[in-house]
Design a protein around this motif. Structure first.
Motif, PDB file in Angstrom:
ATOM      1  N   ALA A 133       0.807  -1.222   0.000  1.00 10.71           N
ATOM      2  CA  ALA A 133       0.000   0.000   0.000  1.00 10.71           C
ATOM      3  C   ALA A 133       0.839   1.271   0.000  1.00 10.71           C
ATOM      4  O   ALA A 133       0.350   2.332  -0.378  1.00 10.71           O
ATOM      5  CB  ALA A 133      -0.921   0.009   1.222  1.00 10.71           C
ATOM      6  N   LEU A 134       2.098   1.183   0.449  1.00 10.35           N
ATOM      7  CA  LEU A 134       2.925   2.382   0.640  1.00 10.35           C
ATOM      8  C   LEU A 134       4.275   2.221  -0.039  1.00 10.35           C
ATOM      9  O   LEU A 134       4.824   1.121  -0.085  1.00 10.35           O
ATOM     10  CB  LEU A 134       3.194   2.600   2.145  1.00 10.35           C
ATOM     11  CG  LEU A 134       2.006   2.788   3.076  1.00 10.35           C
ATOM     12  CD1 LEU A 134       2.496   2.767   4.531  1.00 10.35           C
ATOM     13  CD2 LEU A 134       1.326   4.113   2.774  1.00 10.35           C
ATOM     14  N   SER A 135       4.822   3.339  -0.499  1.00 12.29           N
ATOM     15  CA  SER A 135       6.202   3.343  -0.962  1.00 12.29           C
ATOM     16  C   SER A 135       7.093   3.595   0.260  1.00 12.29           C
ATOM     17  O   SER A 135       6.708   4.324   1.162  1.00 12.29           O
ATOM     18  CB  SER A 135       6.363   4.461  -1.997  1.00 12.29           C
ATOM     19  OG  SER A 135       7.713   4.669  -2.269  1.00 12.29           O
ATOM     20  N   SER A 136       8.283   2.986   0.283  1.00  7.88           N
ATOM     21  CA  SER A 136       9.098   3.018   1.497  1.00  7.88           C
ATOM     22  C   SER A 136      10.272   3.977   1.406  1.00  7.88           C
ATOM     23  O   SER A 136      10.860   4.156   0.329  1.00  7.88           O
ATOM     24  CB  SER A 136       9.639   1.608   1.766  1.00  7.88           C
ATOM     25  OG  SER A 136      10.643   1.648   2.745  1.00  7.88           O
ATOM     26  N   ALA A 137      10.658   4.532   2.576  1.00  6.06           N
ATOM     27  CA  ALA A 137      11.863   5.353   2.659  1.00  6.06           C
ATOM     28  C   ALA A 137      13.101   4.524   2.344  1.00  6.06           C
ATOM     29  O   ALA A 137      14.167   5.063   2.052  1.00  6.06           O
ATOM     30  CB  ALA A 137      11.986   5.943   4.065  1.00  6.06           C
ATOM     31  N   ALA A 138      12.959   3.192   2.408  1.00  7.30           N
ATOM     32  CA  ALA A 138      14.099   2.319   2.137  1.00  7.30           C
ATOM     33  C   ALA A 138      14.425   2.262   0.649  1.00  7.30           C
ATOM     34  O   ALA A 138      15.482   1.776   0.271  1.00  7.30           O
ATOM     35  CB  ALA A 138      13.815   0.913   2.654  1.00  7.30           C
ATOM     36  N   GLY A 139      13.509   2.755  -0.202  1.00  4.05           N
ATOM     37  CA  GLY A 139      13.802   2.751  -1.633  1.00  4.05           C
ATOM     38  C   GLY A 139      12.667   2.168  -2.446  1.00  4.05           C
ATOM     39  O   GLY A 139      11.750   1.564  -1.893  1.00  4.05           O
ATOM     40  N   GLN A 178      13.559  -5.232  12.127  1.00  2.59           N
ATOM     41  CA  GLN A 178      14.991  -5.117  12.445  1.00  2.59           C
ATOM     42  C   GLN A 178      15.823  -6.029  11.560  1.00  2.59           C
ATOM     43  O   GLN A 178      16.950  -5.722  11.205  1.00  2.59           O
ATOM     44  CB  GLN A 178      15.239  -5.557  13.893  1.00  2.59           C
ATOM     45  CG  GLN A 178      14.940  -4.517  14.923  1.00  2.59           C
ATOM     46  CD  GLN A 178      15.017  -5.106  16.335  1.00  2.59           C
ATOM     47  OE1 GLN A 178      15.648  -6.140  16.562  1.00  2.59           O
ATOM     48  NE2 GLN A 178      14.376  -4.451  17.269  1.00  2.59           N
ATOM     49  N   GLU A 179      15.243  -7.188  11.240  1.00  2.42           N
ATOM     50  CA  GLU A 179      15.988  -8.202  10.494  1.00  2.42           C
ATOM     51  C   GLU A 179      15.962  -7.941   8.994  1.00  2.42           C
ATOM     52  O   GLU A 179      16.627  -8.648   8.240  1.00  2.42           O
ATOM     53  CB  GLU A 179      15.414  -9.594  10.772  1.00  2.42           C
ATOM     54  CG  GLU A 179      15.609 -10.084  12.199  1.00  2.42           C
ATOM     55  CD  GLU A 179      14.570  -9.536  13.177  1.00  2.42           C
ATOM     56  OE1 GLU A 179      13.700  -8.754  12.741  1.00  2.42           O
ATOM     57  OE2 GLU A 179      14.638  -9.894  14.364  1.00  2.42           O
ATOM     58  N   GLY A 180      15.191  -6.960   8.551  1.00  3.68           N
ATOM     59  CA  GLY A 180      15.006  -6.775   7.118  1.00  3.68           C
ATOM     60  C   GLY A 180      16.061  -5.886   6.488  1.00  3.68           C
ATOM     61  O   GLY A 180      16.893  -5.283   7.161  1.00  3.68           O
ATOM     62  N   ARG A 200       9.558   2.014  17.208  1.00  2.49           N
ATOM     63  CA  ARG A 200      10.652   1.060  16.990  1.00  2.49           C
ATOM     64  C   ARG A 200      10.336   0.188  15.783  1.00  2.49           C
ATOM     65  O   ARG A 200       9.166   0.025  15.403  1.00  2.49           O
ATOM     66  CB  ARG A 200      10.839   0.152  18.223  1.00  2.49           C
ATOM     67  CG  ARG A 200       9.641  -0.757  18.512  1.00  2.49           C
ATOM     68  CD  ARG A 200       9.972  -1.840  19.546  1.00  2.49           C
ATOM     69  NE  ARG A 200       8.804  -2.672  19.869  1.00  2.49           N
ATOM     70  CZ  ARG A 200       8.440  -3.759  19.199  1.00  2.49           C
ATOM     71  NH1 ARG A 200       9.124  -4.154  18.140  1.00  2.49           N
ATOM     72  NH2 ARG A 200       7.379  -4.460  19.559  1.00  2.49           N
ATOM     73  N   LEU A 201      11.414  -0.365  15.196  1.00  2.00           N
ATOM     74  CA  LEU A 201      11.201  -1.346  14.134  1.00  2.00           C
ATOM     75  C   LEU A 201      10.619  -2.617  14.751  1.00  2.00           C
ATOM     76  O   LEU A 201      10.782  -2.875  15.948  1.00  2.00           O
ATOM     77  CB  LEU A 201      12.527  -1.683  13.442  1.00  2.00           C
ATOM     78  CG  LEU A 201      13.254  -0.527  12.743  1.00  2.00           C
ATOM     79  CD1 LEU A 201      14.489  -1.057  12.019  1.00  2.00           C
ATOM     80  CD2 LEU A 201      12.345   0.180  11.751  1.00  2.00           C
ATOM     81  N   GLY A 202       9.962  -3.399  13.922  1.00  2.00           N
ATOM     82  CA  GLY A 202       9.428  -4.668  14.400  1.00  2.00           C
ATOM     83  C   GLY A 202      10.505  -5.734  14.457  1.00  2.00           C
ATOM     84  O   GLY A 202      11.644  -5.515  14.010  1.00  2.00           O
ATOM     85  N   THR A 203      10.156  -6.873  15.011  1.00  2.00           N
ATOM     86  CA  THR A 203      11.096  -7.995  15.086  1.00  2.00           C
ATOM     87  C   THR A 203      10.483  -9.200  14.384  1.00  2.00           C
ATOM     88  O   THR A 203       9.262  -9.263  14.146  1.00  2.00           O
ATOM     89  CB  THR A 203      11.377  -8.386  16.547  1.00  2.00           C
ATOM     90  OG1 THR A 203      10.140  -8.827  17.141  1.00  2.00           O
ATOM     91  CG2 THR A 203      11.931  -7.224  17.348  1.00  2.00           C
TER      92      THR A 203
END
Ligand SMILES: NC(=O)c1ccc[n+]([C@@H]2O[C@H](COP(=O)([O-])OP(=O)(O)OC[C@H]3O[C@@H](n4cnc5c(N)ncnc54)[C@H](OP(=O)(O)O)[C@@H]3O)[C@@H](O)[C@H]2O)c1
Length: 238
Positions: A133-139, A178-180, A200-203
């Motif tokens: 649904a969303l574009s990410s800040a990660a790229g 966190q693992e991604g 926080r990021l998820g785990t």
């Protein structure tokens, strides 16, 4: 031990898969589908298949169920996934096809061949993403986002078709873990954490717990056809 309900899982070798397996292994008989199962003994039963190859996972799965005289399957989790982080204009046909094959087509193929085996309380869980649904800040990740949106659509159709048989079909839309890959770049990780309501990021454990909930025929008995957002509130901030 073989009277435990049967669970088929793709992506069992991922960090989320390992968490999920650890949570469930005492109560379920778990078959993992992988290109490269671990060479060391573990509590799982492995089916070797490359899910990018049309029909291979489905063929190998059906052969294995027949070989082991398995007629009932209680759960299916499609967790395998791949991502190419290219801009849309740089995405090749190969990348598009490979992404859709592993993330989406194999989910369909495996769910369909499993249908005759699924019990009247069975649960199917597809692992989707906020990227549906969303574009990410990660790229950028157009092919990935499209494949994950496809999973959410497939969920609704399978849930509608199979509800009369008692079979529930849902997806989890995971946020940034966190693992991604998004967590590998500290700047991107802190930008994402800033947008997440829970801060926080998820785990992998957060993700596995949600999947376990949807697999549980008592805890989630009346839930079908949904995309459960498991993202710490990422989808409510921008
Ligand atoms: N990590 C995150 O931040 C995040 C966020 C949202 C959604 N997700 C989703 O969560 C799932 C796991 O993500 P992850 O980051 O933990 O992934 P990962 O560590 O890269 O693991 C990918 C998994 O997919 C399987 N796989 C990939 N290509 C395959 C193929 N051709 N045939 C069979 N299996 C294949 C791999 O199995 P083998 O190598 O054993 O074959 C592996 O278990 C994915 O569906 C991903 O989209 C992750």
């Amino acid at each position: 031990m073989n009277n435990r309900p049967v669970l088929v899982v793709t992506g069992l070798t991922s960090s989320i898969g390992r968490e999920l397996g650890t949570m469930l292994v005492n109560d379920w008989r778990i078959f993992g589908i992988s290109r490269n199962p671990p060479q060391v003994p573990d509590p799982y039963e492995w089916i070797v298949a490359d899910l990018s190859v049309a029909g291979q996972g489905a063929d190998h799965l059906v052969q294995r169920l027949a070989q082991d005289n398995i007629v009932h399957v209680q759960g299916f989790v499609h967790l395998a996934g791949v991502v190419f982080s290219d801009a849309a204009v740089a995405t090749t046909g190969y990348e598009w096809d490979y992404t859709c094959a592993v993330n989406l087509r194999s989910a369909f193929e495996l769910a369909v061949v499993l249908k005759p085996f699924l019990t009247t309380t069975a649960s199917v869980v597809f692992v989707s993403s906020v990227d549906a649904a969303l574009s990410s800040a990660a790229g950028p990740a157009a092919a990935y986002g499209a494949s994950k949106a496809g999973l959410n659509g497939l969920v609704r159709h399978l849930a509608a078709e199979w509800g009369q048989d008692g079979i529930r079909v849902n997806s989890v839309m995971l946020g940034a873990l966190q693992e991604g890959m998004s967590a590998q770049n500290p700047q991107v990780a802190s930008e994402l954490a800033r947008r997440i309501a829970l801060g926080r990021l998820g785990t992998a454990r957060d993700a596995a717990q949600a999947i376990r909930f949807l697999l549980d025929s008592e805890a989630s008995s009346y839930i079908t056809g949904i995309a459960l957002q498991v993202d710490g509130g990422l989808n409510i901030r921008y």
